[in-house]
Design an enzyme around this catalytic site. Structure first.
Site, PDB file in Angstrom:
ATOM      1  N   ARG A 124       0.827  -1.215   0.000  1.00 49.20           N
ATOM      2  CA  ARG A 124       0.000   0.000   0.000  1.00 49.20           C
ATOM      3  C   ARG A 124       0.863   1.268   0.000  1.00 49.20           C
ATOM      4  O   ARG A 124       0.550   2.245  -0.668  1.00 49.20           O
ATOM      5  CB  ARG A 124      -0.902  -0.040   1.236  1.00 49.20           C
ATOM      6  CG  ARG A 124      -2.095   0.878   1.175  1.00 49.20           C
ATOM      7  CD  ARG A 124      -2.997   0.705   2.388  1.00 49.20           C
ATOM      8  NE  ARG A 124      -3.740  -0.537   2.408  1.00 49.20           N
ATOM      9  CZ  ARG A 124      -4.832  -0.790   1.692  1.00 49.20           C
ATOM     10  NH1 ARG A 124      -5.320   0.122   0.894  1.00 49.20           N
ATOM     11  NH2 ARG A 124      -5.442  -1.935   1.773  1.00 49.20           N
ATOM     12  N   LEU A 151      -6.526   4.786   1.876  1.00 49.73           N
ATOM     13  CA  LEU A 151      -5.307   5.582   1.666  1.00 49.73           C
ATOM     14  C   LEU A 151      -4.483   5.655   2.946  1.00 49.73           C
ATOM     15  O   LEU A 151      -5.039   5.767   4.045  1.00 49.73           O
ATOM     16  CB  LEU A 151      -5.689   6.983   1.186  1.00 49.73           C
ATOM     17  CG  LEU A 151      -6.334   7.005  -0.209  1.00 49.73           C
ATOM     18  CD1 LEU A 151      -7.077   8.311  -0.447  1.00 49.73           C
ATOM     19  CD2 LEU A 151      -5.290   6.765  -1.290  1.00 49.73           C
ATOM     20  N   HIS A 158     -19.432   9.621   0.878  1.00 51.89           N
ATOM     21  CA  HIS A 158     -19.732   8.296   1.417  1.00 51.89           C
ATOM     22  C   HIS A 158     -21.254   8.117   1.427  1.00 51.89           C
ATOM     23  O   HIS A 158     -21.973   9.012   1.870  1.00 51.89           O
ATOM     24  CB  HIS A 158     -19.161   8.181   2.835  1.00 51.89           C
ATOM     25  CG  HIS A 158     -19.355   6.827   3.422  1.00 51.89           C
ATOM     26  ND1 HIS A 158     -18.604   5.736   3.019  1.00 51.89           N
ATOM     27  CD2 HIS A 158     -20.220   6.366   4.349  1.00 51.89           C
ATOM     28  CE1 HIS A 158     -19.007   4.669   3.682  1.00 51.89           C
ATOM     29  NE2 HIS A 158     -19.979   5.026   4.502  1.00 51.89           N
ATOM     30  N   LEU A 183     -10.839   6.334   8.500  1.00 55.26           N
ATOM     31  CA  LEU A 183     -11.650   5.908   7.360  1.00 55.26           C
ATOM     32  C   LEU A 183     -13.105   6.392   7.472  1.00 55.26           C
ATOM     33  O   LEU A 183     -13.796   6.049   8.436  1.00 55.26           O
ATOM     34  CB  LEU A 183     -11.621   4.376   7.236  1.00 55.26           C
ATOM     35  CG  LEU A 183     -12.430   3.794   6.078  1.00 55.26           C
ATOM     36  CD1 LEU A 183     -11.810   4.130   4.734  1.00 55.26           C
ATOM     37  CD2 LEU A 183     -12.593   2.281   6.237  1.00 55.26           C
TER      38      LEU A 183
HETATM   39  C1  GRF Z   1     -20.881   6.348  -4.647  1.00 59.27           C
HETATM   40  O1  GRF Z   1     -22.005   5.758  -4.064  1.00 59.27           O
HETATM   41  C2  GRF Z   1     -20.050   7.028  -3.594  1.00 59.27           C
HETATM   42  O2  GRF Z   1     -20.809   7.515  -2.522  1.00 59.27           O
HETATM   43  C3  GRF Z   1     -19.172   5.911  -3.115  1.00 59.27           C
HETATM   44  O3  GRF Z   1     -18.877   5.150  -4.253  1.00 59.27           O
HETATM   45  C4  GRF Z   1     -19.922   5.320  -5.205  1.00 59.27           C
HETATM   46  C5  GRF Z   1     -19.265   5.784  -6.463  1.00 59.27           C
HETATM   47  O4  GRF Z   1     -20.146   5.831  -7.532  1.00 59.27           O
HETATM   48  N1  GRF Z   1     -17.995   6.434  -2.458  1.00 59.27           N
HETATM   49  P1  GRF Z   1     -19.690   6.461  -8.922  1.00 59.27           P
HETATM   50  O5  GRF Z   1     -18.445   5.690  -9.368  1.00 59.27           O
HETATM   51  O6  GRF Z   1     -19.399   7.906  -8.707  1.00 59.27           O
HETATM   52  O7  GRF Z   1     -20.842   6.211  -9.846  1.00 59.27           O
END
Ligand code: GRF
Length: 223
Positions: free
Chosen positions: A70, A98, A114, A149
């Site tokens: 990583r 990350l 998120h 996270l």
């Molecule tokens: C979204 O639901 C976002 O909240 C999460 O991953 C998903 C990404 O979707 N972190 P996209 O690739 O932007 O369509």
């Protein structure tokens, strides 16, 4: 007189890139006064890369599987991202944890979205967990990224109802509609200098934001 320099955004993706598309659309229709200067994906062949190419945004693939660990992946990712001289780094469905070293390199200049009402359900399978818990509401939260996270300070949060018969897919699509509004909006606030971090606490127009971020509703899209 030369036009003022637009803030530079780098977007990190791993998949379909619908949030990236929302940024592309917002920057094209001027609701986001910034330039997406680069897209980096850790996966080849994903739809998000096609979206970037179609918008003529430089994009590249950095496959984490080609790195021993990583730390070495993040070191190279950090170099690639820095090479674009970004003002703001946007994690948009970037499915890699990350390292603190990477996060600290862009501290205060890196955001994530998120799909839950943080602090509820950090991590994976958020939609299913909300349904299984019998929650009546779910949503999405934009937050600054720290090495905790999904735990960095929240900027903006949108809520949607969970209705009987919802599957994860139905709920995820309902939430995505909100994601596509709140994420470019948070970036725009940052780019305008309205969103600041004072001792780790996000402020909008000088006022401390609530713990769960600015409560977004379609009624306040003018914010
Ligand atoms: C979204 O639901 C976002 O909240 C999460 O991953 C998903 C990404 O979707 N972190 P996209 O690739 O932007 O369509």
């Amino acid at each position: 007189m030369t036009a003022p320099k637009r803030p530079r955004l780098v977007v990190l993706i791993s998949g379909s890139g619908s949030n990236l598309q929302a940024f592309i659309d917002a920057s094209q229709n001027s609701t986001l006064d910034a330039e997406i200067v680069g897209v980096v994906s850790n996966k080849a062949g994903v739809l998000g890369l096609e979206r970037a190419k179609k918008a003529h945004i430089p994009c590249e693939i950095l496959d984490h599987r080609e790195f021993a660990d990583r730390e070495s992946f993040d070191a190279e990712l950090g170099e690639r991202v820095s090479s674009y001289q970004p003002d703001l780094v946007i994690l948009a469905g970037f499915m890699r944890i990350l390292t603190p070293k990477f996060v600290n390199r862009f501290a205060g200049h890196i955001m994530n979205i998120h799909p839950s009402l943080l602090p509820k359900y950090p991590g994976l399978h958020t939609h299913q967990r909300a349904i299984d818990a019998g929650d009546h509401a779910a949503g999405a939260t934009v937050h600054f990224v720290t090495s905790d996270l999904d735990g960095g300070p929240a900027i903006i949060q949108a809520e949607v109802p969970i209705t009987s018969g919802d599957t994860t897919d139905i709920l995820a699509s309902r939430i995505l509609v909100q994601e596509h509004q709140i994420y470019p909006l948070a970036a725009q606030w940052f780019c305008e200098g309205r969103l600041t971090l004072n001792n780790g606490a996000p402020h909008l127009d000088g006022n401390a934001l609530p713990e769960t971020g600015f409560p977004f509703s379609t009624a306040n899209t003018e914010q």
